[in-house]
Scaffold this motif. Structure first.
Motif, PDB file in Angstrom:
ATOM      1  N   ARG A 136      45.976   7.761  70.341  1.00  0.00           N
ATOM      2  CA  ARG A 136      45.345   8.871  69.611  1.00  0.00           C
ATOM      3  C   ARG A 136      45.428  10.175  70.398  1.00  0.00           C
ATOM      4  N   ASP A 137      45.447  10.074  71.727  1.00  0.00           N
ATOM      5  CA  ASP A 137      45.539  11.266  72.574  1.00  0.00           C
ATOM      6  C   ASP A 137      46.966  11.789  72.692  1.00  0.00           C
ATOM      7  N   GLY A 138      47.937  11.081  72.086  1.00  0.00           N
ATOM      8  CA  GLY A 138      49.315  11.528  72.145  1.00  0.00           C
ATOM      9  C   GLY A 138      50.069  11.082  73.374  1.00  0.00           C
ATOM     10  N   GLN A 139      49.464  10.219  74.193  1.00  0.00           N
ATOM     11  CA  GLN A 139      50.140   9.712  75.388  1.00  0.00           C
ATOM     12  C   GLN A 139      50.869   8.418  75.005  1.00  0.00           C
ATOM     13  N   LEU A 140      51.980   8.596  74.323  1.00  0.00           N
ATOM     14  CA  LEU A 140      52.631   7.470  73.667  1.00  0.00           C
ATOM     15  C   LEU A 140      53.276   6.503  74.649  1.00  0.00           C
ATOM     16  N   ASP A 141      53.937   6.999  75.665  1.00  0.00           N
ATOM     17  CA  ASP A 141      54.577   6.097  76.633  1.00  0.00           C
ATOM     18  C   ASP A 141      53.535   5.218  77.326  1.00  0.00           C
ATOM     19  N   GLU A 142      52.424   5.833  77.759  1.00  0.00           N
ATOM     20  CA  GLU A 142      51.373   5.069  78.423  1.00  0.00           C
ATOM     21  C   GLU A 142      50.774   4.033  77.474  1.00  0.00           C
ATOM     22  N   SER A 143      50.562   4.430  76.243  1.00  0.00           N
ATOM     23  CA  SER A 143      50.012   3.493  75.259  1.00  0.00           C
ATOM     24  C   SER A 143      50.947   2.309  75.047  1.00  0.00           C
ATOM     25  N   ALA A 144      52.244   2.586  74.837  1.00  0.00           N
ATOM     26  CA  ALA A 144      53.211   1.508  74.597  1.00  0.00           C
ATOM     27  C   ALA A 144      53.299   0.569  75.793  1.00  0.00           C
ATOM     28  N   ASN A 145      53.304   1.124  77.018  1.00  0.00           N
ATOM     29  CA  ASN A 145      53.399   0.285  78.223  1.00  0.00           C
ATOM     30  C   ASN A 145      52.179  -0.626  78.366  1.00  0.00           C
ATOM     31  N   LEU A 146      51.002  -0.086  78.022  1.00  0.00           N
ATOM     32  CA  LEU A 146      49.792  -0.906  78.127  1.00  0.00           C
ATOM     33  C   LEU A 146      49.814  -2.033  77.093  1.00  0.00           C
ATOM     34  N   GLU A 192      55.355  -0.069  67.313  1.00  0.00           N
ATOM     35  CA  GLU A 192      54.965   1.015  66.417  1.00  0.00           C
ATOM     36  C   GLU A 192      54.743   2.313  67.192  1.00  0.00           C
ATOM     37  N   VAL A 193      54.152   2.196  68.365  1.00  0.00           N
ATOM     38  CA  VAL A 193      53.943   3.392  69.189  1.00  0.00           C
ATOM     39  C   VAL A 193      55.280   3.951  69.661  1.00  0.00           C
ATOM     40  N   LEU A 194      56.178   3.075  70.062  1.00  0.00           N
ATOM     41  CA  LEU A 194      57.502   3.530  70.503  1.00  0.00           C
ATOM     42  C   LEU A 194      58.254   4.195  69.362  1.00  0.00           C
ATOM     43  N   ARG A 195      58.109   3.642  68.186  1.00  0.00           N
ATOM     44  CA  ARG A 195      58.739   4.277  67.023  1.00  0.00           C
ATOM     45  C   ARG A 195      58.200   5.700  66.826  1.00  0.00           C
ATOM     46  N   ASP A 196      56.886   5.872  66.966  1.00  0.00           N
ATOM     47  CA  ASP A 196      56.296   7.205  66.841  1.00  0.00           C
ATOM     48  C   ASP A 196      56.844   8.164  67.889  1.00  0.00           C
ATOM     49  N   ALA A 197      57.204   7.623  69.041  1.00  0.00           N
ATOM     50  CA  ALA A 197      57.760   8.447  70.117  1.00  0.00           C
ATOM     51  C   ALA A 197      59.243   8.724  69.912  1.00  0.00           C
ATOM     52  N   GLY A 198      59.808   8.215  68.827  1.00  0.00           N
ATOM     53  CA  GLY A 198      61.218   8.430  68.551  1.00  0.00           C
ATOM     54  C   GLY A 198      62.139   7.497  69.294  1.00  0.00           C
ATOM     55  N   ARG A 199      61.618   6.408  69.837  1.00  0.00           N
ATOM     56  CA  ARG A 199      62.412   5.477  70.642  1.00  0.00           C
ATOM     57  C   ARG A 199      62.643   4.197  69.846  1.00  0.00           C
ATOM     58  N   LEU A 200      63.526   4.286  68.847  1.00  0.00           N
ATOM     59  CA  LEU A 200      63.749   3.147  67.969  1.00  0.00           C
ATOM     60  C   LEU A 200      64.407   1.979  68.689  1.00  0.00           C
ATOM     61  N   ASP A 201      65.301   2.259  69.628  1.00  0.00           N
ATOM     62  CA  ASP A 201      65.940   1.165  70.354  1.00  0.00           C
ATOM     63  C   ASP A 201      64.909   0.380  71.159  1.00  0.00           C
ATOM     64  N   ALA A 202      63.986   1.106  71.804  1.00  0.00           N
ATOM     65  CA  ALA A 202      62.938   0.427  72.571  1.00  0.00           C
ATOM     66  C   ALA A 202      62.012  -0.347  71.636  1.00  0.00           C
ATOM     67  N   ALA A 203      61.748   0.218  70.440  1.00  0.00           N
ATOM     68  CA  ALA A 203      60.918  -0.481  69.458  1.00  0.00           C
ATOM     69  C   ALA A 203      61.603  -1.779  69.015  1.00  0.00           C
ATOM     70  N   ALA A 204      62.917  -1.721  68.813  1.00  0.00           N
ATOM     71  CA  ALA A 204      63.660  -2.916  68.409  1.00  0.00           C
ATOM     72  C   ALA A 204      63.580  -3.994  69.488  1.00  0.00           C
ATOM     73  N   GLN A 205      63.651  -3.587  70.736  1.00  0.00           N
ATOM     74  CA  GLN A 205      63.574  -4.548  71.832  1.00  0.00           C
ATOM     75  C   GLN A 205      62.173  -5.173  71.890  1.00  0.00           C
ATOM     76  N   ALA A 206      61.151  -4.369  71.588  1.00  0.00           N
ATOM     77  CA  ALA A 206      59.775  -4.869  71.663  1.00  0.00           C
ATOM     78  C   ALA A 206      59.497  -5.931  70.613  1.00  0.00           C
ATOM     79  N   ILE A 207      60.111  -5.833  69.433  1.00  0.00           N
ATOM     80  CA  ILE A 207      59.827  -6.798  68.374  1.00  0.00           C
ATOM     81  C   ILE A 207      60.848  -7.921  68.301  1.00  0.00           C
ATOM     82  N   ALA A 208      61.816  -7.917  69.226  1.00  0.00           N
ATOM     83  CA  ALA A 208      62.916  -8.888  69.142  1.00  0.00           C
ATOM     84  C   ALA A 208      62.420 -10.327  69.206  1.00  0.00           C
ATOM     85  N   ASP A 209      61.383 -10.579  69.983  1.00  0.00           N
ATOM     86  CA  ASP A 209      60.921 -11.962  70.174  1.00  0.00           C
ATOM     87  C   ASP A 209      59.721 -12.318  69.291  1.00  0.00           C
ATOM     88  N   ILE A 210      59.334 -11.416  68.367  1.00  0.00           N
ATOM     89  CA  ILE A 210      58.179 -11.716  67.520  1.00  0.00           C
ATOM     90  C   ILE A 210      58.565 -12.739  66.458  1.00  0.00           C
TER      91      ILE A 210
END
Length: 596
Positions: free
Chosen positions: A46-56, A78-96
């Motif tokens: 919510r504070d806009g610190q997207l990288d920190e949020s995604a890492n946590l 979802e947070v990575l997607r908001d940050a414009g990092r679709l490749d990282a988002a794809a990697q995050a959901i790969a094992d779901i």
């Protein structure tokens, strides 16, 4: 390093993302010790610190098992997607594993997966995923996101009409920046198509199809337009019918309580506003006293911001109906605001968008005059036409509407010419426009009286006897037989009130002796103001009944399903220099009860 929260123009609707973020903050399963870290991750988001949020969220996933791990990975993606990092988002959901997700999480996974596929240019896979979501019950926010993604996928797949239609369907559900972005996307999507393709598709649509106004807007941007659906005035409003107690009531009539009139009280449009205001209050005082609402006038200024501020002040003062503003830019800006009080705008917005549902726009458009002139000539059996117009914006609009309507009705444009203000010899223009005019031809003109009075005699000198039809601009508004004798036999469309009594409206002959603004070119604006008042108590009814009309001073008035007021104009002909009702002029109908 921290990253600011970013929303690119192509990213899915921001309001939807905000709704989803609020809905996703609670972990359905997991260790109680994780709750504090999960809350911290959501706060970072919510504070806009997207990288920190995604890492946590990713750290939480690595420390969790089964359902909890899947939940955290989805949130990280979802947070990575908001940050414009679709490749990282794809990697995050790969094992779901989808079966590990709960509640609306499987649908959110599909939508995210579809967006990732779109980012890679794979519209086919994206549409497959979106089709799976189509058959499931989705929360409103998710449904909006699914439709917006579908529109993007359809555009990527090359089906621009489908993409525009999908966006048109969701437009009423949007507001603010999301709505503005969606509308821009609709028009840009359609602009990629040729005018012929747009017109052909429009011809297959119903008259109330939500895509039609957007096709019209795209065509205007390309210097083209659709043939107009001419008003079908079949039944007057205000028919007396018995209510539950047996008392006769005017059908469709709704009493008004407090009306605000928004007009510029100074500046270049003050004179125009004066005529409209005088006409409005003339109709107001002609109304039965027990039916009259309170009316307050507000200065709409000369900027969109001033007009919006005037509207907000009127609503704060208790207005339930607002008439105005007048400037096109101001109308467009007002239509983009929340509208707690119904609006009857006195122009059409510069952006070309239609009014928000329940509101309306009303204007004296040259387009309507050109189209109705074309139809009148076609109805007379005229198969070819020469077009001669002034070189002005309004004359060009009238000429374009005439050409579009005439050709759509099977007519042939023999030639066109434009007249410059400083010209007096029109021989070349006449030759250019009429050289191939057939024996069954006619001439359409759109210009000011001074040019028309020069042109028509020169047509006779050139031995051209074809009938001449024009727009209201050729008439100065007051009888002047000495000047207008040169226009004998020319027919033109205009506000009926200028030449004949209109039931329920004060007689022009009496009014013009008392109020200066009811004379000359101001007469049409005066009539326009009277009609604006007459429309108000029936406006809601007319928006739901497009075949019903008010017999207005400016013509028979109808409303379409998009909230646009249309005029069926009267026809006049110059006889011995005097404009008189022509055969086929609108016939009177009983006056509406509210104006008796």
């Amino acid at each position: 390093m921290s990253s600011e929260r970013r929303f690119r123009p192509a990213v899915v609707l921001t309001v939807v993302l905000a709704l989803l973020a609020g809905a996703c903050s609670t972990l359905p399963v997991g260790r109680p010790a994780d709750a504090g870290l999960a809350d911290r991750a959501e706060q970072l988001y919510r504070d806009g610190q997207l990288d920190e949020s995604a890492n946590l969220f990713l750290n939480l996933a690595s420390q969790s098992r089964a359902d909890a791990a899947a939940h955290y990975r989805l949130r990280a993606a979802e947070v990575l997607r908001d940050a414009g990092r679709l490749d990282a988002a794809a990697q995050a959901i790969a094992d779901i594993r989808r079966r590990r997700l709960q509640g609306d999480e499987p649908q959110r996974l599909d939508l995210l997966d579809a967006e990732i596929a779109l980012g890679r240019g794979d519209a086919t896979h994206a549409l497959d995923l979106l089709d799976r979501a189509e058959g499931e019950a989705l929360a409103p926010a998710l449904r909006l996101r699914q439709l917006e993604l579908r529109a993007r996928a359809q555009a990527t797949a090359g089906d621009r009409f489908a993409a525009a239609r999908t966006r048109a369907a969701i437009d009423p559900q949007l507001a603010g920046a999301d709505r503005d972005h969606n509308r821009s996307e609709i028009v840009e999507t359609l602009l990629a198509l040729e005018p012929a393709a747009l017109i052909a598709r429009a011809e297959t649509l119903q008259a109330d199809d939500p895509l039609l106004p957007w096709i019209e807007q795209a065509l205007r941007r390309k210097g083209s337009m659709l043939p107009r659906q001419l008003p079908q005035a079949n039944r007057p409003v205000g028919t007396l019918t018995p209510d539950d107690s047996g008392q006769l009531q005017a059908e469709g009539y709704r009493p008004l309580r407090q009306v605000a009139l928004l007009l510029p009280l100074s500046g270049p449009l003050a004179g125009v506003a004066q005529s409209i205001r005088d006409g409005f209050f003339t109709a107001y005082f002609a109304d039965a006293s027990e039916q009259r609402p309170t009316v307050r006038v507000y200065d709409a200024g000369d900027t969109p911001a001033a007009a919006v501020a005037a509207y907000q002040k009127a609503v704060a003062d208790g207005a339930d109906h607002v008439v105005g503003p007048l400037q096109r830019e101001s109308v467009g800006e007002l239509f983009r605001q929340p509208l707690p009080a119904r609006v009857l705008a006195l122009n059409h917005p510069d952006s070309g968008e239609v009014p928000p549902p329940g509101n309306a726009e009303f204007g004296l458009l040259p387009d309507a005059e050109g189209a109705q002139a074309a139809q009148r000539m076609l109805d007379r059996g005229i198969a070819s036409a020469a077009v001669i117009a002034a070189k002005t914006d309004w004359a060009e609009r009238a000429a374009l509407a005439f050409r579009t309507q005439f050709e759509a009705g099977g007519g042939r444009i023999a030639g066109e010419a434009r007249l410059l203000d400083n010209e007096v010899n029109y021989r070349n223009a006449i030759t250019q426009a009429t050289a191939s005019l057939g024996a069954d031809g006619g001439i359409f003109i759109s210009m000011r009286p001074q040019q028309a009075r020069l042109l028509v005699p020169q047509l006779a000198i050139a031995s051209i006897s074809a009938p001449v039809f024009g727009t209201s601009h050729i008439y100065a508004g007051d009888p002047n037989s000495g000047f207008d004798r040169d226009l004998n036999q020319v027919e033109f469309c205009d506000a009926p009130w200028l030449s004949t009594p209109v039931p329920g409206r004060p007689d022009r002959g009496n009014i013009s002796n008392q109020i200066a603004s009811a004379n000359g070119v101001g007469a049409r604006l005066f009539a326009f103001g009277m009609d604006a008042y007459a429309l108000l108590p029936y406006l809601g009814w007319m928006l739901q009944h497009s075949d019903q009309y008010i017999d207005g001073a400016t013509g028979q008035l109808t409303a379409d399903s998009f909230g646009r007021i249309h005029r069926r104009l009267g026809w006049m002909r110059f006889e011995n220099g005097i404009a008189r009702p022509a055969q086929g002029v609108l016939s009177p109908v009983p006056a509406a009860p509210a104006l008796q």
